[in-house]
Design a protein around this motif. Structure first.
Motif, PDB file in Angstrom:
ATOM      1  N   TYR A 158       0.850  -1.189   0.000  1.00 48.36           N
ATOM      2  CA  TYR A 158       0.000   0.000   0.000  1.00 48.36           C
ATOM      3  C   TYR A 158       0.889   1.244   0.000  1.00 48.36           C
ATOM      4  N   ALA A 159       0.728   2.096  -1.021  1.00 49.91           N
ATOM      5  CA  ALA A 159       1.515   3.319  -1.151  1.00 49.91           C
ATOM      6  C   ALA A 159       0.577   4.522  -1.202  1.00 49.91           C
ATOM      7  N   ASP A 160       0.966   5.607  -0.513  1.00 50.38           N
ATOM      8  CA  ASP A 160       0.165   6.830  -0.550  1.00 50.38           C
ATOM      9  C   ASP A 160       1.048   8.005  -0.955  1.00 50.38           C
ATOM     10  N   ALA A 161       0.560   9.220  -0.740  1.00 46.51           N
ATOM     11  CA  ALA A 161       1.292  10.410  -1.176  1.00 46.51           C
ATOM     12  C   ALA A 161       2.603  10.592  -0.430  1.00 46.51           C
ATOM     13  N   ASN A 162       2.741   9.974   0.735  1.00 46.88           N
ATOM     14  CA  ASN A 162       3.966  10.102   1.516  1.00 46.88           C
ATOM     15  C   ASN A 162       5.025   9.063   1.155  1.00 46.88           C
ATOM     16  N   THR A 163       4.658   8.086   0.330  1.00 47.98           N
ATOM     17  CA  THR A 163       5.623   7.066  -0.086  1.00 47.98           C
ATOM     18  C   THR A 163       6.654   7.688  -1.018  1.00 47.98           C
ATOM     19  N   GLN A 164       7.925   7.477  -0.726  1.00 50.53           N
ATOM     20  CA  GLN A 164       9.004   7.995  -1.564  1.00 50.53           C
ATOM     21  C   GLN A 164       9.169   7.113  -2.796  1.00 50.53           C
ATOM     22  N   MET A 165       8.931   7.702  -3.965  1.00 52.51           N
ATOM     23  CA  MET A 165       9.041   6.967  -5.224  1.00 52.51           C
ATOM     24  C   MET A 165      10.444   7.185  -5.777  1.00 52.51           C
ATOM     25  N   LEU A 166      11.345   6.266  -5.493  1.00 54.14           N
ATOM     26  CA  LEU A 166      12.743   6.383  -5.890  1.00 54.14           C
ATOM     27  C   LEU A 166      13.075   5.472  -7.070  1.00 54.14           C
ATOM     28  N   ASN A 167      12.060   4.922  -7.699  1.00 53.77           N
ATOM     29  CA  ASN A 167      12.257   4.062  -8.874  1.00 53.77           C
ATOM     30  C   ASN A 167      12.505   4.916 -10.108  1.00 53.77           C
ATOM     31  N   SER A 168      13.284   4.397 -11.038  1.00 56.16           N
ATOM     32  CA  SER A 168      13.688   5.180 -12.216  1.00 56.16           C
ATOM     33  C   SER A 168      12.697   5.089 -13.368  1.00 56.16           C
ATOM     34  N   THR A 169      11.832   4.068 -13.354  1.00 52.62           N
ATOM     35  CA  THR A 169      10.838   3.899 -14.407  1.00 52.62           C
ATOM     36  C   THR A 169       9.474   3.646 -13.785  1.00 52.62           C
ATOM     37  N   PRO A 170       8.395   4.005 -14.504  1.00 54.05           N
ATOM     38  CA  PRO A 170       7.051   3.772 -13.961  1.00 54.05           C
ATOM     39  C   PRO A 170       6.818   2.289 -13.675  1.00 54.05           C
ATOM     40  N   ILE A 171       6.036   2.022 -12.632  1.00 54.11           N
ATOM     41  CA  ILE A 171       5.742   0.641 -12.259  1.00 54.11           C
ATOM     42  C   ILE A 171       4.572   0.138 -13.091  1.00 54.11           C
ATOM     43  N   ALA A 172       4.741  -1.046 -13.647  1.00 52.58           N
ATOM     44  CA  ALA A 172       3.692  -1.689 -14.428  1.00 52.58           C
ATOM     45  C   ALA A 172       3.634  -3.157 -14.034  1.00 52.58           C
ATOM     46  N   VAL A 173       2.560  -3.824 -14.445  1.00 59.11           N
ATOM     47  CA  VAL A 173       2.492  -5.264 -14.221  1.00 59.11           C
ATOM     48  C   VAL A 173       3.687  -5.917 -14.917  1.00 59.11           C
ATOM     49  N   GLY A 174       4.406  -6.749 -14.180  1.00 60.38           N
ATOM     50  CA  GLY A 174       5.614  -7.373 -14.696  1.00 60.38           C
ATOM     51  C   GLY A 174       6.896  -6.700 -14.255  1.00 60.38           C
ATOM     52  N   SER A 175       6.780  -5.486 -13.663  1.00 60.03           N
ATOM     53  CA  SER A 175       7.972  -4.790 -13.166  1.00 60.03           C
ATOM     54  C   SER A 175       8.559  -5.525 -11.971  1.00 60.03           C
ATOM     55  N   VAL A 176       9.890  -5.560 -11.908  1.00 62.86           N
ATOM     56  CA  VAL A 176      10.577  -6.073 -10.728  1.00 62.86           C
ATOM     57  C   VAL A 176      10.932  -4.866  -9.870  1.00 62.86           C
ATOM     58  N   VAL A 177      10.400  -4.832  -8.639  1.00 64.56           N
ATOM     59  CA  VAL A 177      10.463  -3.631  -7.802  1.00 64.56           C
ATOM     60  C   VAL A 177      10.872  -4.017  -6.391  1.00 64.56           C
ATOM     61  N   ARG A 178      11.533  -3.088  -5.716  1.00 60.82           N
ATOM     62  CA  ARG A 178      11.925  -3.277  -4.313  1.00 60.82           C
ATOM     63  C   ARG A 178      11.110  -2.302  -3.465  1.00 60.82           C
ATOM     64  N   PHE A 179      10.407  -2.837  -2.460  1.00 63.78           N
ATOM     65  CA  PHE A 179       9.556  -2.045  -1.585  1.00 63.78           C
ATOM     66  C   PHE A 179      10.088  -2.122  -0.157  1.00 63.78           C
ATOM     67  N   SER A 180      10.054  -0.989   0.550  1.00 65.74           N
ATOM     68  CA  SER A 180      10.471  -0.951   1.955  1.00 65.74           C
ATOM     69  C   SER A 180       9.322  -0.432   2.808  1.00 65.74           C
ATOM     70  N   GLY A 181       9.062  -1.109   3.918  1.00 68.44           N
ATOM     71  CA  GLY A 181       7.995  -0.700   4.820  1.00 68.44           C
ATOM     72  C   GLY A 181       7.775  -1.767   5.878  1.00 68.44           C
ATOM     73  N   VAL A 182       6.702  -1.626   6.641  1.00 68.55           N
ATOM     74  CA  VAL A 182       6.363  -2.622   7.662  1.00 68.55           C
ATOM     75  C   VAL A 182       5.346  -3.594   7.079  1.00 68.55           C
ATOM     76  N   VAL A 183       5.545  -4.894   7.373  1.00 72.95           N
ATOM     77  CA  VAL A 183       4.698  -5.945   6.819  1.00 72.95           C
ATOM     78  C   VAL A 183       3.825  -6.529   7.928  1.00 72.95           C
ATOM     79  N   PHE A 184       2.522  -6.531   7.690  1.00 70.34           N
ATOM     80  CA  PHE A 184       1.553  -7.063   8.645  1.00 70.34           C
ATOM     81  C   PHE A 184       1.013  -8.405   8.153  1.00 70.34           C
ATOM     82  N   ASN A 185       0.658  -9.256   9.090  1.00 70.96           N
ATOM     83  CA  ASN A 185      -0.053 -10.495   8.794  1.00 70.96           C
ATOM     84  C   ASN A 185      -1.533 -10.234   9.053  1.00 70.96           C
ATOM     85  N   ASP A 186      -2.299 -10.026   7.986  1.00 70.61           N
ATOM     86  CA  ASP A 186      -3.718  -9.715   8.090  1.00 70.61           C
ATOM     87  C   ASP A 186      -4.530 -10.983   7.839  1.00 70.61           C
TER      88      ASP A 186
END
Length: 203
Positions: A158-186
């Motif tokens: 989940y990303a909002d306006a406060n998420t820092q977008m430091l990726n060099s290309t737009p994210i699309a389905v199939g993109s390999v991306v690295r995400f940092s944050g806290v992970v919950f077990n829902d």
């Protein structure tokens, strides 16, 4: 707490339930530690029945997330990165575990392939298939765990306006991306409150 003399940070490696002796216990692996407790062979086993659970104060939007961002003794799961405190002077003789005073969920990084993109409650959501070496799928199938994940190889980010977008290309389905944050077990589904997004590392 001024009586806490050990601080350990690392990923949860295993969770024993309260009904499974000698639970409730959790083990932390590959830990960074400060204090008198030294993990045996890189593994630190602790009882957490009386510990206070909390989420890092870095994340101030938890109440706005479109799911209940809960972290407690009943839903801690292997793979989550935590920071714990203990005031035990040593691991007790004749018993391998020491008691925790507090357990804090802290930021971690996942790497994976985006399989879907959506919107939910003002957040952009990314469904991510984790790299096979990620800790969640690697640790999910251990027997005797407190909580089993429904899909341990998938995290909804989940990303909002406060998420820092430091990726060099737009994210699309199939993109390999690295995400940092806290992970919950829902309730068996992994969900991340995301602080930063970077270019991923090819698997």
């Amino acid at each position: 707490n001024t009586t806490d003399i050990t601080l350990i940070t690392g990923p949860v490696a295993f969770v024993y339930s309260a009904s499974t002796p000698p639970g409730p216990l959790l083990e932390i692996s590959d830990a960074e530690e400060q204090g008198t407790l030294v993990p045996w062979m890189g593994m630190a086993p602790f009882s957490f029945g009386n510990a206070v659970f909390q989420v890092s104060g870095q994340f101030t939007n938890l109440s706005q997330l479109p799911f209940t961002a809960a972290f407690n003794a009943s839903n801690v799961v292997p793979g989550q990165r935590i920071s714990v405190t203990s005031h035990a002077p040593s691991f007790p003789d004749g018993n391998s575990n020491a008691a925790l005073t507090s357990v804090m969920l802290v930021s971690q990084t996942i790497d994976g392939t985006v399989s879907a993109i959506g919107d939910e409650g003002g957040f952009t959501t990314y469904t991510v298939t984790l790299a096979p070496y990620d800790s969640f799928p690697a640790l999910a199938n251990q027997s005797g765990q407190t909580t089993l994940l429904s899909h341990p190889n998938t995290v909804v980010v989940y990303a909002d306006a406060n998420t820092q977008m430091l990726n060099s290309t737009p994210i699309a389905v199939g993109s390999v991306v690295r995400f940092s944050g806290v992970v919950f077990n829902d309730n068996g589904t992994l969900r991340m409150d995301c602080a930063q997004i970077h270019d991923g590392v090819q698997e």
